[in-house]
Write a protein that holds these residues in place. Structure first.
Motif, PDB file in Angstrom:
ATOM      1  N   ARG A  78     -13.865  -9.748 -30.859  1.00 53.69           N
ATOM      2  CA  ARG A  78     -12.632  -9.608 -30.381  1.00 53.69           C
ATOM      3  C   ARG A  78     -12.270 -10.551 -29.377  1.00 53.69           C
ATOM      4  N   LYS A  79     -10.823 -10.492 -29.375  1.00 54.00           N
ATOM      5  CA  LYS A  79     -10.404 -11.468 -28.303  1.00 54.00           C
ATOM      6  C   LYS A  79     -10.989 -10.965 -26.748  1.00 54.00           C
ATOM      7  N   GLU A  80     -10.916  -9.636 -26.508  1.00 58.85           N
ATOM      8  CA  GLU A  80     -11.401  -9.158 -25.244  1.00 58.85           C
ATOM      9  C   GLU A  80     -12.838  -9.374 -24.986  1.00 58.85           C
ATOM     10  N   ASP A  81     -13.782  -9.528 -26.136  1.00 50.93           N
ATOM     11  CA  ASP A  81     -15.208  -9.989 -26.021  1.00 50.93           C
ATOM     12  C   ASP A  81     -15.014 -11.458 -25.463  1.00 50.93           C
ATOM     13  N   HIS A  97     -11.485 -23.998 -12.011  1.00 51.05           N
ATOM     14  CA  HIS A  97     -10.101 -23.998 -12.783  1.00 51.05           C
ATOM     15  C   HIS A  97     -10.483 -23.881 -14.280  1.00 51.05           C
ATOM     16  N   VAL A  98      -9.510 -23.293 -14.953  1.00 50.07           N
ATOM     17  CA  VAL A  98      -9.649 -23.242 -16.593  1.00 50.07           C
ATOM     18  C   VAL A  98      -8.471 -24.061 -17.304  1.00 50.07           C
ATOM     19  N   LEU A  99      -9.062 -24.612 -18.508  1.00 53.95           N
ATOM     20  CA  LEU A  99      -8.077 -25.277 -19.508  1.00 53.95           C
ATOM     21  C   LEU A  99      -8.432 -24.798 -20.736  1.00 53.95           C
ATOM     22  N   SER A 100      -7.401 -24.317 -21.299  1.00 56.95           N
ATOM     23  CA  SER A 100      -7.421 -23.560 -22.775  1.00 56.95           C
ATOM     24  C   SER A 100      -6.731 -24.563 -23.743  1.00 56.95           C
ATOM     25  N   ALA A 106      -5.192 -17.243 -25.518  1.00 55.85           N
ATOM     26  CA  ALA A 106      -5.291 -15.698 -25.771  1.00 55.85           C
ATOM     27  C   ALA A 106      -6.391 -15.026 -24.790  1.00 55.85           C
ATOM     28  N   ALA A 107      -7.775 -15.589 -24.881  1.00 56.89           N
ATOM     29  CA  ALA A 107      -8.654 -15.118 -24.154  1.00 56.89           C
ATOM     30  C   ALA A 107      -8.626 -15.446 -22.980  1.00 56.89           C
ATOM     31  N   THR A 108      -8.272 -16.557 -22.746  1.00 53.31           N
ATOM     32  CA  THR A 108      -7.734 -17.147 -21.112  1.00 53.31           C
ATOM     33  C   THR A 108      -7.005 -16.350 -20.480  1.00 53.31           C
ATOM     34  N   ASP A 200       0.926  -6.384 -31.325  1.00 53.41           N
ATOM     35  CA  ASP A 200       2.234  -7.160 -30.703  1.00 53.41           C
ATOM     36  C   ASP A 200       1.697  -8.061 -29.751  1.00 53.41           C
ATOM     37  N   THR A 201       2.233  -9.435 -29.594  1.00 52.41           N
ATOM     38  CA  THR A 201       1.884 -10.399 -28.758  1.00 52.41           C
ATOM     39  C   THR A 201       2.409 -10.127 -27.361  1.00 52.41           C
ATOM     40  N   HIS A 202       3.171  -9.227 -27.344  1.00 53.67           N
ATOM     41  CA  HIS A 202       3.626  -8.962 -25.747  1.00 53.67           C
ATOM     42  C   HIS A 202       2.612  -8.452 -24.654  1.00 53.67           C
ATOM     43  N   CYS A 203       1.342  -8.436 -25.253  1.00 56.99           N
ATOM     44  CA  CYS A 203       0.110  -8.339 -24.508  1.00 56.99           C
ATOM     45  C   CYS A 203      -0.036  -9.510 -23.674  1.00 56.99           C
TER      46      CYS A 203
END
Length: 302
Positions: A78-81, A97-100, A106-108, A200-203
């Motif tokens: 899952r994206k949470e994983d 720093h993070v770059l996605s 989504a995971a970022t 829902d992509t509102h998350c």
């Protein structure tokens, strides 16, 4: 420079292949988060301009690339994983720093919403806050091809939609890569796409409400799938969000042509490493004036 490679065990559950480009002159480390169906190789163009300035960490998801041989694939991730994997790697490599890229965003965002103490800034490339009509059409067609494990049509779909502005050489590489994946990778992507279409992509917007660090959203001017306009929906929620549109470019940004590569480099480095504040010469009877040359995306918003 060749990276140091390692298999990192995470949560006593996943084994993740990593590449660590060390730079003895750098005092900051950046981690790069892949999009769907991608491996560390997809960031080759990006590493070229990051490695001279940072320590750079790349990794393959447990189901992909050089991680897949080290993991069981009995159930989808899952994206949470994926967010928990990212958080663990941030701690392991002491990342700043993070770059996605693309759906790696989504995971970022899920990870950043947990406010990891080390992270100072993040760049979210080719990601938007909603599923628009072109993206929904692309995902629904992809769902059917993934269900049937139709390798050739999966490759053709990607190159004719989100990859349509790529050079022909990159399209050939894309098609060869996507049409030769293991069956469990197609199952994983089917799970992922179905999740995107039904949830829902509102998350992701809700995640932005919890993120306090500066965020830079970068989108291509020609990208109708994750458009700059849709990305700006984050503006009301991420208190320190900035936005930049790369001109004459689609979904894959710095991979599409040299001008896009230069623009992406300038934009990212200007955000992560702004020019220092410079003291101007003193006039008679005046205090020194400091000129703030910090990078601002406002002048380049598309």
């Amino acid at each position: 420079m060749m990276p140091q490679t390692a298999i990192i065990e995470i949560c006593e559950k996943y084994k993740v292949y990593t590449e660590h480009y060390l730079n003895t002159a750098a005092d900051k480390t950046i981690i790069l988060v892949n999009g769907s169906l991608a491996t560390t190789a997809s960031f080759a163009q990006t590493v070229r301009y990051l490695q001279p300035r940072f320590n750079v960490v790349l990794y393959d998801q447990p189901y992909a690339g050089q991680s897949r041989l080290h993991n069981l694939h009995d159930q989808p991730i899952r994206k949470e994983d994926e967010a928990q994997i990212l958080l663990a790697l941030i701690e392991h490599f002491r990342v700043d720093h993070v770059l996605s890229f693309s759906w790696g965003g989504a995971a970022t965002l899920l990870a950043l919403a947990q406010r990891p103490r080390r992270i100072e800034k993040a760049v979210i490339n080719s990601f938007s806050a909603r599923i628009n009509t072109p993206m929904r059409d692309y995902l629904e067609r992809g769902l059917n091809h993934l269900q049937a494990c139709d390798r050739l049509n999966i490759g053709h779909l990607i190159n004719s939609t989100i990859g349509k502005h790529l050079p022909s050489l990159f399209k050939r590489f894309n098609h060869r890569h996507v049409s030769n994946l293991a069956e469990h990778e197609y199952r994983q992507m089917h799970f992922h796409v179905n999740e995107v279409l039904t949830q829902d992509t509102h998350c992701y917007v809700a995640c932005a409400d919890a993120i306090e660090i500066p965020l830079l959203f970068v989108n291509g001017e020609w990208d109708e799938y994750t458009s700059a306009e849709d990305a700006r929906l984050f503006a009301k929620h991420a208190p320190q969000s900035r936005f930049h549109t790369i001109k004459n470019t689609g979904h894959f940004l710095d991979m599409e042509h040299s001008a896009a590569w230069n623009d992406a480099q300038h934009t990212l480095l200007g955000f992560l490493q702004p020019a220092p504040r410079v003291a101007l010469p003193l006039d008679s009877g005046q205090r020194g004036i400091v000129s703030d040359r910090d990078y601002s995306c406002s002048a380049a918003q598309g």
